[in-house]
Design a protein around this motif. Structure first.
Motif, mmCIF file in Angstrom:
data_model
loop_
_atom_site.group_PDB
_atom_site.id
_atom_site.type_symbol
_atom_site.label_atom_id
_atom_site.label_comp_id
_atom_site.label_asym_id
_atom_site.label_seq_id
_atom_site.Cartn_x
_atom_site.Cartn_y
_atom_site.Cartn_z
ATOM 1 N N ASP A 156 2.416 -7.110 -1.974
ATOM 2 C CA ASP A 156 3.118 -8.359 -1.646
ATOM 3 C C ASP A 156 2.229 -9.582 -1.615
ATOM 4 O OD1 ASP A 156 1.974 -8.517 1.115
ATOM 5 O OD2 ASP A 156 3.237 -6.771 1.452
ATOM 6 N N HIS A 198 0.442 -1.649 6.579
ATOM 7 C CA HIS A 198 0.367 -2.844 5.739
ATOM 8 C C HIS A 198 -1.015 -3.459 5.898
ATOM 9 C CE1 HIS A 198 0.894 -7.110 4.588
ATOM 10 N NE2 HIS A 198 1.696 -6.582 3.673
ATOM 11 N N ARG A 205 2.442 4.171 2.367
ATOM 12 C CA ARG A 205 3.655 4.769 2.922
ATOM 13 C C ARG A 205 3.762 6.228 2.493
ATOM 14 N NH1 ARG A 205 7.882 0.746 0.066
ATOM 15 N NH2 ARG A 205 9.246 2.537 -0.267
ATOM 16 N N GLN A 224 1.539 -2.213 0.984
ATOM 17 C CA GLN A 224 2.002 -1.196 1.915
ATOM 18 C C GLN A 224 1.603 0.192 1.439
ATOM 19 O OE1 GLN A 224 3.973 -2.097 4.594
ATOM 20 N NE2 GLN A 224 4.658 -0.142 5.388
#
Length: 417
Positions: free
Chosen positions: A411, A366, A334, A332
């Motif tokens: 992730d 993402h 951000r 991600q």
């Protein structure tokens, strides 16, 4: 496949460093010209040229315009928005650029020439209109179907160039895009489309476009062309190019994801197909990866595993052992994200490649954050760690932009054998 928003690597294993760019095709090969950025300060370090057979595999050709000994492209100057066109009447390659001082108070549009597309260009000085230098900054270029060349300027000025492309002969449009910069133009079925960014320094914004039946106008404001609120897929327009694919021509948006101050190592590119219909342009959806040969989306294929790593502590990181030829990290970006250091070592602990990536974007996204260069098949360890350095800058009015943190968020990892 072409992968957006990650550093690209050339034949030397170094980051493709060509920002504010343009693209030409000659004899079945693509030539990319851009600003050769540094990570220390915003100064002119040269204009680079890379070439590719497919827009995916890039070969470094040379610095085609190095810093000059003095003058408008010499020490203490800025060089931006390089654009190159081949002049049909002379066969000469003509380069245009924005020159300025480090405080952006002495703008000039300048010109250089070369007899070969990837040769060293000879700086010729300022481009003139009615005998006077053009004191403007952001620029673009456009070559019409009949070979006529045009210079595009911020705020929406358009100049027709002389037959040899070395002088601006006529101003055909004036102030049609107040507040716009980084112009880029394409033509589709007789309609001209002109894209602009708003003025938000290195930060992305929702770019907009206009259309017209002729370069002289009338020009009609058509609004944004990427999903509203996406900040043009977290990028800024720089050029428009038409690809020839097996299924027909595909217009391609070319944009920059600036990353101040690490422009050389962590700034990336967003190139996406553009749709033209009913006098409007659109990028309906962001694609993390796509195939320029078909103009269709694509995905990296490999062995995928989950990760759960998020930290903003400087120096904290994660080691990821893998066996294969390539590795990709998914995570991600951000508003509170920022730089991470990436290093890959081999089975003997020797460094194979290293660099920086950014996890900052004003609009969260993402997707692919890092994709390694191709490696010889073997066992490796990828180490990624928080740099602890925010991506931040101030514009010429002193307003602060950039990250509000230094977080790294991952992730998934994908290994290609």
């Amino acid at each position: 496949m072409l992968i957006n928003g990650v550093p690209w690597f050339d034949d030397r294993g170094r980051t493709v460093n060509a920002h504010g760019a343009c693209l030409l095709e000659e004899n079945g090969r693509y030539y990319l010209f851009g600003e050769y950025k540094s990570d220390d300060e915003n100064r002119f370090a040269g204009f680079s040229c890379y070439s590719s057979p497919d827009l995916v595999n890039w070969r470094f050709e040379r610095i085609v315009l190095p810093p000059q000994a003095g003058g408008l492209m010499g020490p203490g100057r800025i060089g931006e928005r390089v654009k190159v066109m081949k002049c049909p009447s002379t066969g000469t390659y003509v380069m245009y650029m924005h020159s300025d001082d480090l405080h952006y108070t002495d703008p000039h549009i300048c010109v250089a020439t070369s007899e070969t597309i990837d040769g060293e260009y000879t700086f010729a000085g300022p481009l003139t209109f009615q005998g006077e230098p053009i004191h403007r900054w952001d620029l673009g270029s456009f070559q019409d179907d009949d070979g006529t060349g045009y210079l595009l300027i911020h705020e929406g000025d358009i100049y027709r160039l002389s037959q040899d492309y070395l002088v601006a002969e006529e101003q055909v449009a004036r102030q049609i895009a107040r507040g716009g910069e980084s112009p880029a133009m394409l033509k589709h079925d007789g309609t001209y489309f002109l894209m602009f960014s708003h003025k938000t320094s290195w930060e992305s914004n929702d770019n907009f476009h206009l259309s017209a039946p002729a370069l002289e106008g009338p020009w009609t404001y058509q609004g944004v062309f990427a999903p509203d609120g996406s900040l043009t897929c977290n990028s800024q327009c720089t050029f428009a190019f038409t690809l020839r694919t097996g299924s027909g021509p595909v217009h391609m948006y070319m944009g920059d994801r600036w990353s101040f101050p690490r422009q050389a190592s962590a700034a990336t590119y967003v190139w996406l197909p553009l749709h033209a219909e009913n006098d409007r342009l659109s990028i309906p959806q962001y694609w993390g990866a796509w195939d320029p040969a078909t103009g269709r989306p694509a995905e990296l294929m490999g062995n995928e595993a989950g990760l759960d790593f998020s930290s903003d502590e400087p120096g904290q990181g994660i080691d990821i052992p893998f066996t294969g030829t390539r590795v990709a990290l998914i995570g991600q970006s951000r508003p509170d994200g920022s730089y991470a250091r990436v290093e890959i070592t081999d089975a003997n602990g020797a460094a194979v490649t290293s660099g920086y990536v950014t996890f900052y974007s004003k609009v969260p996204d993402h997707g692919y954050r890092y994709v390694s260069p191709s490696l010889p098949a073997g066992d490796f360890v990828l180490t990624i760690s928080v740099l602890g350095e925010p991506s931040e800058w101030s514009n010429k009015h002193g307003e602060r932009f950039g990250s509000v943190g230094t977080r790294l968020s991952l992730d998934r990892v994908l290994v290609i054998e």
